[in-house]
Design a protein around this motif. Structure first.
Motif, PDB file in Angstrom:
ATOM      1  N   LEU A  53       0.826  -1.202   0.000  1.00 30.23           N
ATOM      2  CA  LEU A  53       0.000   0.000   0.000  1.00 30.23           C
ATOM      3  C   LEU A  53       0.864   1.257   0.000  1.00 30.23           C
ATOM      4  O   LEU A  53       0.528   2.252  -0.662  1.00 30.23           O
ATOM      5  CB  LEU A  53      -0.941  -0.003   1.210  1.00 30.23           C
ATOM      6  N   LEU A  54       1.969   1.215   0.727  1.00 33.64           N
ATOM      7  CA  LEU A  54       2.870   2.369   0.761  1.00 33.64           C
ATOM      8  C   LEU A  54       3.441   2.652  -0.633  1.00 33.64           C
ATOM      9  O   LEU A  54       3.486   3.805  -1.081  1.00 33.64           O
ATOM     10  CB  LEU A  54       4.004   2.123   1.761  1.00 33.64           C
ATOM     11  N   PHE A  56       2.131   1.645  -3.516  1.00 31.08           N
ATOM     12  CA  PHE A  56       1.017   2.030  -4.377  1.00 31.08           C
ATOM     13  C   PHE A  56       0.671   3.502  -4.195  1.00 31.08           C
ATOM     14  O   PHE A  56       0.418   4.219  -5.173  1.00 31.08           O
ATOM     15  CB  PHE A  56      -0.204   1.160  -4.081  1.00 31.08           C
ATOM     16  N   MET A  57       0.654   3.967  -2.953  1.00 29.43           N
ATOM     17  CA  MET A  57       0.312   5.361  -2.688  1.00 29.43           C
ATOM     18  C   MET A  57       1.378   6.294  -3.274  1.00 29.43           C
ATOM     19  O   MET A  57       1.050   7.361  -3.807  1.00 29.43           O
ATOM     20  CB  MET A  57       0.164   5.601  -1.185  1.00 29.43           C
ATOM     21  N   LEU A  58       2.645   5.902  -3.176  1.00 33.86           N
ATOM     22  CA  LEU A  58       3.715   6.696  -3.778  1.00 33.86           C
ATOM     23  C   LEU A  58       3.569   6.759  -5.297  1.00 33.86           C
ATOM     24  O   LEU A  58       3.716   7.822  -5.911  1.00 33.86           O
ATOM     25  CB  LEU A  58       5.080   6.103  -3.416  1.00 33.86           C
ATOM     26  N   LEU A  60       0.822   6.300  -7.085  1.00 37.10           N
ATOM     27  CA  LEU A  60      -0.364   7.092  -7.420  1.00 37.10           C
ATOM     28  C   LEU A  60      -0.062   8.589  -7.299  1.00 37.10           C
ATOM     29  O   LEU A  60      -0.529   9.390  -8.119  1.00 37.10           O
ATOM     30  CB  LEU A  60      -1.533   6.705  -6.514  1.00 37.10           C
ATOM     31  N   ARG A  61       0.716   8.954  -6.280  1.00 30.83           N
ATOM     32  CA  ARG A  61       1.110  10.367  -6.150  1.00 30.83           C
ATOM     33  C   ARG A  61       2.033  10.773  -7.293  1.00 30.83           C
ATOM     34  O   ARG A  61       1.962  11.904  -7.801  1.00 30.83           O
ATOM     35  CB  ARG A  61       1.807  10.577  -4.805  1.00 30.83           C
ATOM     36  N   LYS A  64      -0.007  11.752 -10.227  1.00 33.28           N
ATOM     37  CA  LYS A  64      -1.100  12.691  -9.956  1.00 33.28           C
ATOM     38  C   LYS A  64      -1.196  13.793 -11.005  1.00 33.28           C
ATOM     39  O   LYS A  64      -2.285  14.139 -11.469  1.00 33.28           O
ATOM     40  CB  LYS A  64      -0.928  13.302  -8.568  1.00 33.28           C
ATOM     41  N   LYS A 216      -6.901   5.241  -9.107  1.00 29.51           N
ATOM     42  CA  LYS A 216      -6.800   4.753  -7.730  1.00 29.51           C
ATOM     43  C   LYS A 216      -7.806   3.633  -7.479  1.00 29.51           C
ATOM     44  O   LYS A 216      -7.474   2.616  -6.857  1.00 29.51           O
ATOM     45  CB  LYS A 216      -7.034   5.905  -6.747  1.00 29.51           C
ATOM     46  N   LYS A 217      -9.021   3.808  -7.976  1.00 27.73           N
ATOM     47  CA  LYS A 217     -10.071   2.805  -7.763  1.00 27.73           C
ATOM     48  C   LYS A 217      -9.673   1.456  -8.342  1.00 27.73           C
ATOM     49  O   LYS A 217      -9.763   0.419  -7.675  1.00 27.73           O
ATOM     50  CB  LYS A 217     -11.376   3.292  -8.394  1.00 27.73           C
ATOM     51  N   PHE A 220      -6.791  -0.362  -6.412  1.00 28.10           N
ATOM     52  CA  PHE A 220      -7.177  -1.027  -5.165  1.00 28.10           C
ATOM     53  C   PHE A 220      -8.114  -2.216  -5.415  1.00 28.10           C
ATOM     54  O   PHE A 220      -8.106  -3.176  -4.639  1.00 28.10           O
ATOM     55  CB  PHE A 220      -7.804  -0.020  -4.208  1.00 28.10           C
TER      56      PHE A 220
END
Length: 376
Positions: A53-54, A56-58, A60-61, A64, A216-217, A220
């Motif tokens: 998740l960490l 993935f969040m990076l 996705l950012r 952006k 993002k959707k 996940f």
């Protein structure tokens, strides 16, 4: 300029990512996971979501503020500058070439070990690569549409296998989470993270996705589906064979399939399901080839998708890079491991460590540099 005619949809990328990841999941799990995590392998899968998740969040950012035609390559160049960006792209590409060769050789070993005994794996390496060159010479959207067709078929197959396999599961082999020693199931986290993080490389093809909404959707949704598959895989195999036997079997999931029957009517389903599983290897190797060629085209100053309208055997406009990449992958697959013992050692000791360095080390570092420099 990015051509919308060559793009795929976000859903098609989800299908490619899901189908392709089934290949290393079936190859490596649950045997390697049980070796490190014991009977609580399914619980390790949940813990593994934290590092994933960490990352993935990076990622996705990172995307952006990306333009519609930008993937990792373009953002690497923007974040690090042209020279250093291309160095990092080539470094990733060389590793991806090695990993794809390893995946091709591993797929061949699985066919020999599960169905075609005493067959030379080189035959499967060559035939599978020939199969994967076909989409690589064409349009990326063809691979997206093919994956979209096979995705529901493979999901239905998994539901069927898991549902009928549960009748053989003995839950005495799967102790409750309260009986788990924290250090035991945490040891398996790098194994699961290594397998699932292969999807991160699809970020090199992000510029080939037509729709930028729902990024993002879909990410996940994919993560949830893959996590569920791995958890059920661990429960079914460990619950059927127990921890000790599961850790000793090379491909325990195929043994489960081999013993499966439908109301004593349809037996020996492994031949049918193995045929479907050929497509998972096809999807993984084809997608990796597309990403590799995409990266090389950027490094050699070609527009990534500009050659897809050319004839299949044309070598102009950078299409020679397709054949070069395929040749390097084949050479690697033929000579990377003379026998199954060396292949197993590479799979356990070398490949996971290097892959984790790239996906959990180098890629986040590039993203952080880009963010600190305010380039993304």
């Amino acid at each position: 300029m990015n051509s919308k005619a060559n793009n795929i949809t976000r859903y098609q990328m989800l299908c490619i990512g899901f189908v392709a990841l089934l290949s290393p999941i079936i190859r490596l799990l649950p045997q390697q996971l049980v070796n490190s995590a014991g009977p609580h392998a399914w619980l390790t899968t949940l813990i593994s979501l934290v590092p994933l998740l960490l990352v993935f969040m990076l990622v996705l950012r990172f995307f952006k503020y990306a333009l519609p035609n930008e993937g990792y390559c373009e953002l690497f160049l923007r974040s690090l500058g042209k020279t250093m960006g291309k160095v990092l792209i080539m470094l990733f590409t060389l590793w991806m070439l090695f990993y794809t060769a390893f995946a091709l050789r591993s797929a061949a070993d699985r066919y020999v070990s599960t169905a075609y005994f005493n067959t030379d794996p080189k035959i499967f390496c060559i035939s599978m690569l020939v199969l994967c060159i076909v989409p690589a010479l064409g349009r990326f959207r063809v691979l997206g549409r093919t994956a979209e067709c096979f995705f529901p078929l493979l999901v239905i197959t998994l539901i069927f296998v898991f549902a009928f396999s549960f009748t053989d599961v003995d839950f005495k082999f799967i102790p409750p989470p309260t009986a788990a020693k924290p250090l035991t199931f945490i040891k398996g986290v790098p194994t699961v993270a290594n397998v699932m993080s292969v999807a991160v490389y699809m970020g090199f093809l992000e510029g080939r996705i037509g729709e930028k909404a729902s990024r993002k959707k879909m990410a996940f949704i994919w993560l949830g589906l893959i996590t569920l598959v791995i958890m059920l895989l661990c429960v079914v195999t460990v619950g059927t064979f127990g921890e000790t036997m599961t850790s000793r079997l090379s491909y325990p999931f195929f043994i489960v399939i081999r013993n499966l029957s439908l109301f004593n009517f349809l037996e020996r389903l492994e031949a049918i399901i193995l045929a479907l599983w050929v497509f998972t290897d096809y999807a993984l190797i084809s997608a990796m080839l597309f990403a590799i060629v995409n990266n090389l085209r950027v490094c050699f100053n070609y527009i990534p998708e500009s050659a897809e309208s050319e004839k299949a055997l044309c070598l102009k406009n950078g299409r020679w890079l397709i054949w070069l990449s395929a040749a390097l992958v084949l050479l690697g697959a033929l000579f990377i491991a003379p026998d199954a013992l060396i292949l197993s050692k590479l799979s356990r000791e070398l490949i996971p460590g290097i892959n984790n360095v790239f996906t959990f080390g180098l890629l986040p570092l590039v993203i952080i540099v880009g963010l600190l420099r305010k380039k993304v």
